[in-house]
Design a protein around this motif. Sequence first.
Motif, mmCIF file in Angstrom:
data_model
loop_
_atom_site.group_PDB
_atom_site.id
_atom_site.type_symbol
_atom_site.label_atom_id
_atom_site.label_comp_id
_atom_site.label_asym_id
_atom_site.label_seq_id
_atom_site.Cartn_x
_atom_site.Cartn_y
_atom_site.Cartn_z
ATOM 1 N N LYS A 34 0.847 -1.185 0.000
ATOM 2 C CA LYS A 34 0.000 0.000 0.000
ATOM 3 C C LYS A 34 0.883 1.236 0.000
ATOM 4 O O LYS A 34 1.762 1.368 0.854
ATOM 5 C CB LYS A 34 -0.877 0.022 1.242
ATOM 6 C CG LYS A 34 -1.935 -1.050 1.245
ATOM 7 C CD LYS A 34 -2.922 -0.752 2.345
ATOM 8 C CE LYS A 34 -3.888 -1.901 2.513
ATOM 9 N NZ LYS A 34 -4.826 -1.647 3.604
ATOM 10 N N ARG A 89 -1.890 4.192 8.726
ATOM 11 C CA ARG A 89 -1.399 3.107 9.552
ATOM 12 C C ARG A 89 -0.992 1.882 8.750
ATOM 13 O O ARG A 89 0.038 1.267 9.006
ATOM 14 C CB ARG A 89 -2.453 2.699 10.579
ATOM 15 C CG ARG A 89 -1.957 1.697 11.598
ATOM 16 C CD ARG A 89 -3.115 1.181 12.430
ATOM 17 N NE ARG A 89 -4.059 0.457 11.612
ATOM 18 C CZ ARG A 89 -4.018 -0.858 11.423
ATOM 19 N NH1 ARG A 89 -3.084 -1.572 12.007
ATOM 20 N NH2 ARG A 89 -4.905 -1.457 10.661
ATOM 21 N N GLY A 138 -6.712 -12.458 3.046
ATOM 22 C CA GLY A 138 -5.304 -12.152 2.860
ATOM 23 C C GLY A 138 -4.801 -11.298 3.992
ATOM 24 O O GLY A 138 -5.537 -10.539 4.610
ATOM 25 N N LYS A 139 -3.552 -11.441 4.250
ATOM 26 C CA LYS A 139 -2.998 -10.688 5.358
ATOM 27 C C LYS A 139 -2.305 -9.454 4.811
ATOM 28 O O LYS A 139 -1.228 -9.536 4.259
ATOM 29 C CB LYS A 139 -2.015 -11.553 6.133
ATOM 30 C CG LYS A 139 -2.720 -12.716 6.792
ATOM 31 C CD LYS A 139 -1.812 -13.910 6.922
ATOM 32 C CE LYS A 139 -2.655 -15.136 7.221
ATOM 33 N NZ LYS A 139 -1.979 -16.366 7.042
ATOM 34 N N THR A 140 -2.951 -8.332 4.916
ATOM 35 C CA THR A 140 -2.267 -7.109 4.552
ATOM 36 C C THR A 140 -1.569 -6.639 5.804
ATOM 37 O O THR A 140 -2.151 -5.986 6.635
ATOM 38 C CB THR A 140 -3.246 -6.030 4.106
ATOM 39 O OG1 THR A 140 -4.336 -6.082 5.006
ATOM 40 C CG2 THR A 140 -3.714 -6.232 2.702
ATOM 41 N N THR A 141 -0.359 -7.009 5.909
ATOM 42 C CA THR A 141 0.361 -6.652 7.107
ATOM 43 C C THR A 141 0.752 -5.201 7.058
ATOM 44 O O THR A 141 1.083 -4.665 6.027
ATOM 45 C CB THR A 141 1.699 -7.388 7.175
ATOM 46 O OG1 THR A 141 1.918 -7.951 5.925
ATOM 47 C CG2 THR A 141 1.734 -8.355 8.293
ATOM 48 N N SER A 142 0.763 -4.609 8.185
ATOM 49 C CA SER A 142 1.421 -3.323 8.274
ATOM 50 C C SER A 142 2.901 -3.672 8.367
ATOM 51 O O SER A 142 3.261 -4.792 8.666
ATOM 52 C CB SER A 142 0.960 -2.600 9.515
ATOM 53 O OG SER A 142 1.032 -3.482 10.597
ATOM 54 N N ALA A 159 -7.326 -1.248 13.014
ATOM 55 C CA ALA A 159 -6.224 -0.716 13.810
ATOM 56 C C ALA A 159 -6.392 -1.097 15.277
ATOM 57 O O ALA A 159 -5.468 -1.599 15.916
ATOM 58 C CB ALA A 159 -6.147 0.801 13.649
ATOM 59 N N GLU A 209 -5.951 -4.905 15.759
ATOM 60 C CA GLU A 209 -4.599 -5.394 15.545
ATOM 61 C C GLU A 209 -3.649 -4.849 16.611
ATOM 62 O O GLU A 209 -2.753 -5.539 17.075
ATOM 63 C CB GLU A 209 -4.142 -4.970 14.141
ATOM 64 C CG GLU A 209 -3.059 -5.858 13.574
ATOM 65 C CD GLU A 209 -2.659 -5.449 12.183
ATOM 66 O OE1 GLU A 209 -3.491 -4.860 11.460
ATOM 67 O OE2 GLU A 209 -1.504 -5.695 11.817
ATOM 68 N N ALA A 245 -9.941 -5.944 4.094
ATOM 69 C CA ALA A 245 -8.789 -6.847 4.195
ATOM 70 C C ALA A 245 -7.962 -6.515 5.438
ATOM 71 O O ALA A 245 -7.257 -7.371 5.965
ATOM 72 C CB ALA A 245 -7.934 -6.756 2.944
ATOM 73 N N GLY A 246 -8.072 -5.262 5.908
ATOM 74 C CA GLY A 246 -7.406 -4.884 7.145
ATOM 75 C C GLY A 246 -7.882 -5.747 8.304
ATOM 76 O O GLY A 246 -7.109 -6.092 9.204
ATOM 77 N N GLY A 262 -8.738 -8.757 7.953
ATOM 78 C CA GLY A 262 -8.031 -10.018 7.739
ATOM 79 C C GLY A 262 -6.678 -9.983 8.431
ATOM 80 O O GLY A 262 -6.250 -10.966 9.047
ATOM 81 N N ALA A 263 -6.021 -8.827 8.345
ATOM 82 C CA ALA A 263 -4.728 -8.687 9.011
ATOM 83 C C ALA A 263 -4.902 -8.806 10.523
ATOM 84 O O ALA A 263 -4.098 -9.423 11.218
ATOM 85 C CB ALA A 263 -4.105 -7.351 8.640
ATOM 86 N N ALA A 264 -5.994 -8.197 11.015
ATOM 87 C CA ALA A 264 -6.266 -8.304 12.454
ATOM 88 C C ALA A 264 -6.520 -9.764 12.836
ATOM 89 O O ALA A 264 -6.046 -10.236 13.875
ATOM 90 C CB ALA A 264 -7.470 -7.441 12.820
ATOM 91 N N ALA A 308 -5.277 -12.330 11.397
ATOM 92 C CA ALA A 308 -3.987 -13.021 11.401
ATOM 93 C C ALA A 308 -3.232 -12.740 12.699
ATOM 94 O O ALA A 308 -2.624 -13.639 13.287
ATOM 95 C CB ALA A 308 -3.170 -12.587 10.201
#
Lengths: 202, 707
Positions: free
Chosen positions: A9, A78, A188-192, B425, B428, B531-532, B534-536, B538
Amino acid sequence: MEDYKFLFKVVLVGNAGVGKTCLVRRFTQGLFPPGQGATIGVDFMIKTVEVDGEKVKLQIWDTAGQERFRSITQSYYRSAHALILVYDISCQPTFDCLPDWLREIEEYANNKVLRILVGNKTDREDREIPKHIGEDFAQRHGMYFLETSAKEAENVERLFMEIAVELMEQAKCKELPKYDGSLGPINGKTTSVGDGSCCLRS
Amino acid sequence: MSLSLLLEKYDVSTEEGLQKALSEVEKEESEVDEALSGVLSRACMLEDKLRTASQAYTKLSEVKADAQVAADMVDRTAELARDVSAKVRQLDLARSRVAECQRRVHDLIDLQLCSAGVEAAIKANDYETGAGHVSRFLSMDPGSVAAARARGAADPRDAMTRAANTLREHIVRRFEDAAQKNDDENVDKLFKLFPQIGRAEEGVRLLAKYLATKLGVEIRRLSVVAEGEGAVFADAMTRVLEAAAAAAARAAALAALAAPGLLPAALAALQPQVCAGVRRVSGALLRAAARPASALQAEPALAELALAHSTIQLYFAFLTRRTQADAASLPEAAKQAALDAVEKLIAECDLTRTAQDILGHYLELEKFFLEESVNKALKMATPQPGSTTSSLVDDVFFIARKVIRRSISTGSVEGACVVLNEVSAVLERDVTAVLRRRLRAAPPDPLPLPAPPAPRAPRLALDLTALDLTADLAHALNKDVEAQRLLFLAHLAEAEAGAEWAARLAEEAVRGAGGAARGPTDTHKVESCAAGLGAAAAALALAAEQGVAAVRAGLAPRLALWADALVQPAPLAEELEDDADAFPQALEQFSECARQHLPQHTVDALLLAVVTDVATRAEARILHHHYDREGGLAAERRCRRAAGRAGGGGARERAARLAQAASLLALERPQHAADVLRPPRLPPARVRDILARRTDFKIEDIKKLKL
Ligand SMILES: Nc1nc2c(ncn2[C@@H]2O[C@H](COP(=O)(O)OP(=O)(O)O)[C@@H](O)[C@H]2O)c(=O)[nH]1
Ligand SMILES: [Mg+2]
C-alpha cells in the motif's frame, strides 16, 4: 484469481494542488489529466508491476489535501507500506507545510513506514525551492528524495518502481506474509510494516 | 423398245415378223401417246398453280405496305402519350403551387386574425386564447411571411410580434401576481402558457423562482430544531429535504410539460434554499455533537450524524433519478448534458460541503467512540482476583460490529472504509496486544496431563499417586492458581474466536457496503479496507499460536516424565496391560479436558505438539537406558500402544517412529533388525545406537549389520 506475490500500500499526502493525483494518473494510466477537480476524500488505484520477475501489486491511495478530509485520510496512514509526501517546487507554502505533514505521519503512520519526499512540477520555469533544499530536508528527516514532473512524465515511473523494489527487499528479509493467490483479499494478510526491523535504511 | 432391240427380237425379213414388230411398235406408240396426254394434262394443272402463286405474291406485298403504315402509327401514338404525361406532371406541379398559395393566403389571413385575436384576447383577459393565437403564429410557414414581404407588403409579423410581446408581458405580470398571492392554481395555469408563446425556458425560470421562494419560507420554518428527545436534528433535516424533494418533484412534473431537459435549471434555482436550510440544521447538529464526555454520550449524536448524512445522500440520488427520467426522451447528447448539469450542481453546491462536514465529524466521533469503548472493554477485562472467564473479545467485536454497521448506514463508502480502517487498527494494535500479553506465559499445569505410573515399585507408585492427589487438592484449594489457569484458557479460546470473528466481520462489511458502492472502484476500496480486518485476524491467530506454545512450555516437565516412562526398561509383569495403556489414557483425559475449554482445532494442535514432544524425548531417552530382552519388550509394548492411539497426521507419524525405535529393543537377535525397519526408516547410525542399548547384543554383531 489474481496472481501476485506481494501487495503493497502506497499513500500520497501533501497540500492540495501539488500534483498528487496527476502523479498517480501518470503512473497508473500513463496520462496527464486535464483539469480534473480536487480529490474528494481518498482515491484508489491499482497497478501491478514486475520486480525481478515477480509480480508486485501496488495499491495506491491518493488523498485529498484539504483539512476537512483529514479524518478520512489519516485512517489510511497506519496500514501504508510507503508514504509519498509531495510538495510543489514552484510554491513555497507547499514546502513550508512539510513539518505539519511529518507531524501527522509521526502520529498516525507506522514508524517503520518507507517515506519518500517528492518535489513535483520540475517542468515549471518559476521554481521557488532549489533542489538541494528539498534534499537537505529529506535527509534531515530520514526520507528518500526525488524530484518529478507528472506533466513531462519525469521520474514518475522511477518513483514508484524504486518504492516497489525497496518494499520487496524489506518484505523478503522480513518475510512479510506472502499472497499465494489462493487467499482472497479479505482473508489475505495485509500486514502493516511489522516491528522486526532489519536490512532497511540506516 | 429400241430399234436394234426390235430388230433382234423380230425377224423383220418376214412379214409375220414385220407384222409383229409393227404391232409391237404400234402398241408402244399408243402407250407413248397415252403417257404424253397424261403429262400434258398435268402441265395444265401446274400452270394453274403457278398462276395462283403469282397472284398470292402480289397480295403479300400489299400486306407489307399496310403493316408499315400500322408501325408508323404506333410510333406516333407513343410519342403522343409521352407528351401527355409530361403535361400531367406540369399540371400536378401547378396544382400544388396553387395549394401552397392558398395556405399562405390562409396564413396571412390568420396572421391578421391572430394579431387582432391576441389584442382582443388580452382585452378580454383570455390569455389561453391569446396564447393559442401566438402558438398558431409560431407554427406558421416562415415562407408565407417572406413571400408577402417579397411582394413589398408591410411585414405582417410586426403587428403580431408586438401583440405577442404584450401578451407575454401580461402573462408574466399575471404569473407574478399569482406567485405573490401563493395562488398555486393560477401559477400552474399560467405556467402552461409559456411554452405556447415560445417562452418555455422563461416559464421554467419563473416557476423555479416561485417554488424557491415558497420553499425558502417552508424550510426556514422546518429548520427550526425542536427541543426534545430522539433524533431531533436528523428529523429536522429529513423534513427540510422532504420539502425540497416535494418542490423538486413539482418542478419536474411541470418542467416536463414545458420541455424536457429544462429540469436541471429549475433544480439549480431551488438548490440554494435547500443548502441554506440544511446548513442551519447541520450547524446546530455539529454544535450539539461536539466532543462528548463519554462513549455513551456520543451514541445519540453518532446516530444523528449517520442518519443526516444518509438523508443527504438519498436526496442527491433522488435529484439524479428525476433528471434521468426528465431527460429520458432526449437525444443522447442532450441527455448527457442534463446529467452532467445535475452532477455539477450536486458537486458544487454547499449541501455537498455540508455532507462532507457531517461525515468528517461523524468519523472523528466514531473513532472516539470506538477507542473509548474498546479501552473500557480492555479495562474491564483486567483480571480480577478469582475471575475465570473473559468476554473481552465478545465485547470488542460487539462494539466493532455496531460501529461498522453504523458507518455503512451513513450511505458513504468513504465513511465505511475509514471505520473499517479504524476497527482493524484497534483490533490489531490494542486488542491483540492485550491477548498476546495474557497468553505469553501459561500458569503451571494449564491443562491437566496425568502423571505416568511409577515404575518398578508398585507401592511407591501408589504413594506417588497419593502425592499427585495432594497436589491436585492443593491446586483446587489454591483457587487463585486455578482461576489463573481457567482465565488463560479462556483467553486462548478468545483469541481463536477473535480471528474467526474478524474474518466474518470483513465479509459482512463487504456485503453491507456493497449497496452504497457506485462502481467497481468503490467495491475494491471496501474490499481492500475490509482486508485490514483479515490482518487483524492473522494477528489474533498469531496470539493464539503463542498461547498454544505457552501451554506446551507449561507441560514440558510432565512430558519429560512421560517420555522417560515410555521407554523404562523395567517390566511391570502383573500390570503389564495397564502400564502399556497408561499414556494413551492420559492423552485421552488431557484432550477431553482441553475440549471443554478450547476449540477442536486448537485441541488437535496441542495433541500433535504433545505427542511429537513426548516421542522425540522418548527416542532420546532410550540412549540413556540399558535393556535386557524383557525390558525391551516392555518398552516396545508401551510405545506401540502409544503409537496406536496417537491421533492423526503428524502425531501418528512421529509416534510410529518411536515404536520402530522401541521394537529394536525387543528383538531376539540384532540380525532381525531389518525385519522391523520400514519406511520412513530410522537412520542406520541411530539403529546401531539403539541396538547397542541391549546389554545382551554383541557390538561386533551390531557393527556387522547391513543397514
Ligand atoms: N506544470 C505542472 N503542473 C502540474 C504537474 N502536476 C500537476 N500539475 C497541475 O497542478 C494542479 C493540481 O494537480 P492535482 O494532481 O489535482 O493536485 P493534488 O491536489 O495534489 O491532487 C493541476 O492543475 C495540474 O494540472 C506537473 O508536473 N507540472
Ligand atoms: Mg488530488
